[in-house]
Design a protein around this motif. Structure first.
Motif, PDB file in Angstrom:
ATOM      1  N   PHE A  53       0.827  -1.208   0.000  1.00 63.04           N
ATOM      2  CA  PHE A  53       0.000   0.000   0.000  1.00 63.04           C
ATOM      3  C   PHE A  53       0.859   1.256   0.000  1.00 63.04           C
ATOM      4  O   PHE A  53       0.590   2.211  -0.737  1.00 63.04           O
ATOM      5  CB  PHE A  53      -0.916  -0.010   1.222  1.00 63.04           C
ATOM      6  N   LEU A  54       1.928   1.263   0.809  1.00 62.07           N
ATOM      7  CA  LEU A  54       2.809   2.431   0.859  1.00 62.07           C
ATOM      8  C   LEU A  54       3.515   2.636  -0.475  1.00 62.07           C
ATOM      9  O   LEU A  54       3.653   3.772  -0.955  1.00 62.07           O
ATOM     10  CB  LEU A  54       3.832   2.265   1.984  1.00 62.07           C
ATOM     11  N   ASN A  55       3.976   1.563  -1.116  1.00 56.30           N
ATOM     12  CA  ASN A  55       4.644   1.690  -2.403  1.00 56.30           C
ATOM     13  C   ASN A  55       3.704   2.249  -3.460  1.00 56.30           C
ATOM     14  O   ASN A  55       4.074   3.105  -4.277  1.00 56.30           O
ATOM     15  CB  ASN A  55       5.186   0.330  -2.855  1.00 56.30           C
ATOM     16  N   MET A  56       2.458   1.780  -3.456  1.00 58.58           N
ATOM     17  CA  MET A  56       1.493   2.297  -4.422  1.00 58.58           C
ATOM     18  C   MET A  56       1.187   3.763  -4.181  1.00 58.58           C
ATOM     19  O   MET A  56       1.066   4.553  -5.111  1.00 58.58           O
ATOM     20  CB  MET A  56       0.200   1.468  -4.348  1.00 58.58           C
ATOM     21  N   SER A  57       1.092   4.157  -2.917  1.00 53.54           N
ATOM     22  CA  SER A  57       0.816   5.553  -2.600  1.00 53.54           C
ATOM     23  C   SER A  57       1.963   6.450  -3.031  1.00 53.54           C
ATOM     24  O   SER A  57       1.765   7.519  -3.632  1.00 53.54           O
ATOM     25  CB  SER A  57       0.555   5.709  -1.097  1.00 53.54           C
ATOM     26  N   VAL A  58       3.201   6.023  -2.723  1.00 57.49           N
ATOM     27  CA  VAL A  58       4.371   6.811  -3.104  1.00 57.49           C
ATOM     28  C   VAL A  58       4.464   6.922  -4.621  1.00 57.49           C
ATOM     29  O   VAL A  58       4.773   7.978  -5.188  1.00 57.49           O
ATOM     30  CB  VAL A  58       5.645   6.189  -2.510  1.00 57.49           C
ATOM     31  N   GLN A  60       2.018   6.832  -6.773  1.00 57.00           N
ATOM     32  CA  GLN A  60       0.975   7.731  -7.257  1.00 57.00           C
ATOM     33  C   GLN A  60       1.344   9.188  -7.026  1.00 57.00           C
ATOM     34  O   GLN A  60       1.162  10.042  -7.899  1.00 57.00           O
ATOM     35  CB  GLN A  60      -0.352   7.410  -6.554  1.00 57.00           C
ATOM     36  N   VAL A  61       1.872   9.504  -5.832  1.00 52.49           N
ATOM     37  CA  VAL A  61       2.287  10.875  -5.519  1.00 52.49           C
ATOM     38  C   VAL A  61       3.402  11.325  -6.454  1.00 52.49           C
ATOM     39  O   VAL A  61       3.417  12.446  -6.985  1.00 52.49           O
ATOM     40  CB  VAL A  61       2.721  10.974  -4.049  1.00 52.49           C
TER      41      VAL A  61
END
Length: 257
Positions: A53-58, A60-61
């Protein structure tokens, strides 16, 4: 007196109870590592999910930041500059005397409402030479017309080139020739008489055996002008003005934003 057969049920019952207790102990010992394994598996799974989840969020940002600051591809940019119109590009002009025949000869008749030292307007400015231009301004009979009120920087340089007395066919007695070279920049308004804005003067003495007597006069300044004002250059000796785009030029540009 009890017989052997009487003790046999008790012994068998004890064996059964002991076996049952042993199985329960074994089962209880097996539950502990199973619980530990389940907890470890759940912890690993939750940690892995959190990292994903953190990798996907980073990602996307990062993608959003790059898309906002990315430079458009060359194909997306306009290849040609849009045609300028009034209000989109500052008025400016750089005119030259590369070929005075383009717009008629320099006037030899003095203009009486000008200062006596420079009464000959230069009328043959043009924008056909390399580096010259005329943006959002108009040129008529050597006069630049101001399109919008504001502060303008005006500049001019005239290159004077006198032939010596020998080349003119005149007589000389070993002395020197003296010439007064004057250049003025005027503003023509709604008033009848033009207003003098700039004046450059040079008095030069040349030896008569000099093939050509050369001199240039440059001047420039910042002025508050109104829409409709006309700017022009005048000189003292029109026949001595040398038409060359890099030596004789006249220009203006709007200084205000």
């Amino acid at each position: 007196m009890a017989t052997r057969d009487q003790f046999r049920p008790d012994v068998e019952q004890r064996h059964i109870m002991a076996a049952s207790n042993s199985r329960r102990d074994v089962q209880s010992k097996l539950w502990v590592p199973m619980i530990v394994i389940v907890v470890v598996v759940l912890q690993i799974a939750s940690t892995t999910g959190l990292l994903v989840f953190l990798n996907m969020s980073v990602a996307q940002v990062t993608e959003n930041i790059i898309s906002k600051h990315a430079v458009p591809e060359p194909s997306a940019q306009p290849r040609t500059k849009p045609v300028s119109s009034a209000g989109h590009q500052k008025p400016s002009a750089h005119l030259t005397l590369r070929d005075s025949s383009l717009q008629g000869p320099i006037s030899l008749a003095p203009q009486k409402d000008l200062h006596q030292s420079c009464r000959h307007p230069v009328r043959s400015w043009g924008n056909q030479s390399f580096g010259s231009h005329l943006h959002n301004m108009t040129l008529s009979h050597g006069r630049l017309r101001i399109p919008r009120s504001g502060r303008y920087y005006l500049y001019a340089q005239v290159y004077f080139r006198y032939p010596s007395l020998t080349h003119e066919g005149g007589n000389h007695h070993g002395g020197t020739s003296s010439y007064q070279l004057v250049q003025c920049v005027y503003k023509k308004t709604s008033y009848a008489k033009p207003l003098q804005l700039l004046k450059g003067v040079g008095t030069k003495c040349w030896s008569p055996d000099t093939e050509y007597a050369l001199h240039s006069v440059y001047q420039g300044g910042l002025f508050e002008l109104r829409a409709g004002d006309e700017i022009f250059v005048s000189v003292s000796s029109p026949t001595a003005v040398h038409a060359e785009d890099s030596s004789s030029y006249f220009g203006a540009f709007r200084f205000d934003p």
